[in-house]
Design an enzyme around this catalytic site. Sequence first.
Site, PDB file in Angstrom:
ATOM      1  N   LYS A  67     -20.922  14.078  -5.197  1.00 29.62           N
ATOM      2  CA  LYS A  67     -20.079  14.838  -4.629  1.00 29.62           C
ATOM      3  C   LYS A  67     -19.011  14.365  -4.093  1.00 29.62           C
ATOM      4  O   LYS A  67     -19.112  13.632  -3.368  1.00 29.62           O
ATOM      5  CB  LYS A  67     -21.096  15.813  -3.915  1.00 29.62           C
ATOM      6  CG  LYS A  67     -20.494  17.324  -3.551  1.00 29.62           C
ATOM      7  CD  LYS A  67     -20.605  18.135  -4.864  1.00 29.62           C
ATOM      8  CE  LYS A  67     -20.680  19.630  -4.615  1.00 29.62           C
ATOM      9  NZ  LYS A  67     -20.829  20.247  -5.595  1.00 29.62           N
TER      10      LYS A  67
ATOM     11  N   GLN B 186       5.302 -10.194  -1.009  1.00 25.67           N
ATOM     12  CA  GLN B 186       4.288 -11.181  -1.057  1.00 25.67           C
ATOM     13  C   GLN B 186       4.013 -11.946   0.094  1.00 25.67           C
ATOM     14  O   GLN B 186       2.730 -12.023   0.677  1.00 25.67           O
ATOM     15  CB  GLN B 186       4.431 -12.198  -2.454  1.00 25.67           C
ATOM     16  CG  GLN B 186       4.207 -11.375  -3.531  1.00 25.67           C
ATOM     17  CD  GLN B 186       5.330 -10.999  -4.158  1.00 25.67           C
ATOM     18  OE1 GLN B 186       6.318 -10.690  -3.486  1.00 25.67           O
ATOM     19  NE2 GLN B 186       5.532 -10.589  -5.591  1.00 25.67           N
TER      20      GLN B 186
ATOM     21  N   HIS C 124      12.006   1.297  -3.881  1.00 23.07           N
ATOM     22  CA  HIS C 124      13.315   0.872  -3.975  1.00 23.07           C
ATOM     23  C   HIS C 124      14.190   1.633  -3.378  1.00 23.07           C
ATOM     24  O   HIS C 124      14.459   3.041  -3.638  1.00 23.07           O
ATOM     25  CB  HIS C 124      13.765   0.393  -5.420  1.00 23.07           C
ATOM     26  CG  HIS C 124      12.537  -0.697  -5.952  1.00 23.07           C
ATOM     27  ND1 HIS C 124      12.242  -1.980  -5.605  1.00 23.07           N
ATOM     28  CD2 HIS C 124      11.867  -0.482  -7.019  1.00 23.07           C
ATOM     29  CE1 HIS C 124      11.625  -2.426  -6.166  1.00 23.07           C
ATOM     30  NE2 HIS C 124      11.225  -1.598  -7.263  1.00 23.07           N
TER      31      HIS C 124
ATOM     32  N   ARG D 158      18.342  -6.500   2.234  1.00 20.23           N
ATOM     33  CA  ARG D 158      18.083  -5.245   1.503  1.00 20.23           C
ATOM     34  C   ARG D 158      17.177  -4.348   2.058  1.00 20.23           C
ATOM     35  O   ARG D 158      16.591  -4.456   3.247  1.00 20.23           O
ATOM     36  CB  ARG D 158      17.413  -5.477   0.122  1.00 20.23           C
ATOM     37  CG  ARG D 158      16.019  -6.234   0.288  1.00 20.23           C
ATOM     38  CD  ARG D 158      15.159  -6.294  -0.942  1.00 20.23           C
ATOM     39  NE  ARG D 158      13.978  -6.862  -0.746  1.00 20.23           N
ATOM     40  CZ  ARG D 158      12.901  -7.021  -1.693  1.00 20.23           C
ATOM     41  NH1 ARG D 158      12.923  -6.549  -2.597  1.00 20.23           N
ATOM     42  NH2 ARG D 158      11.698  -7.613  -1.325  1.00 20.23           N
TER      43      ARG D 158
END
Length: 295
Positions: A11, A229, A257, A177
């Site tokens: 379930k 990473q 992004h 960034r």
Amino acid sequence: MTKLAAAQYGKDNIRVCKVHRNGETGVQDVVEMTVCVLLQGEIDTSYTQADNSVVVATDTMKQTTYIMAKQHPVTPPELFGSILSTHFVETYKHIHSAHVKIIIHRWTRMTIDGKPHPHSFLRDGAETRNVEAVATEGKGIEIRSAIAGLLVLKSTGSAFHSFIRDEYTALPEVDDRILSTEVDAGWKWDTFGSVKDVEAAVPKFDEAWSSAREITLSTFAKDESASVQNTMYKMCEQILAAVPMVKAVDYSLPNKHYFEIDLSWHKGLKNTGKDAEVYAPQSNPNGLIQCTVTR
């Protein structure tokens, strides 16, 4: 000639809300969760011979979840998942493994007039605390705790360069960034022999969740990230160091992004590199970075 290679059933999306009322203080606590139960065992004939005599009805799983929630603590979820999964293995002798997944939804106590309100709450985000508990006959209980849906962003302190470039590469290298991701982090505990062993470890579950969350946020914010990473690997290392009973840590981080918009076509307006202020958030495609780190 065919044969049934694997089978499980159960379930899903069992929604449960439990309210704990303190009669002395008047303070109430609320836990809302979504539960999935899957059973494995000697159930082959239900598939191959239409033999329902081996079937524990999925409605029975739902009702059992409600009853166990009434009769037992639902916090920490690692304990409740262990209690519920063990119940199915011990109650039905032909069921040899029970998988229970619990998603805890956020209800944060309101602060009203500068004080914590005794019985009012708000949902302050989509982040969830998740647990998977698997009780297997003769093998104990495996538990994976997790954080999911924790959306984070930092506007600087992230770079990505020196990657492989060839005739298929269009991505420019960047020294700075925006970095944003939705954290899905999990940690697997050493195997527990029984529910009693899980009960003995109860204080460690909340501590581990708090540590993992703080490590994730702190590392994300402070790390001068060379890549997703490398940053996630640092998170894994720290969680393993902080929680000795954990044997593995895993992360799955989508790279959400945010692209600079070149506005030089409009009167030479500068909006790239060090002049970038306006970005276009991207929904997809996105990077997806995953790892598991063990001792």
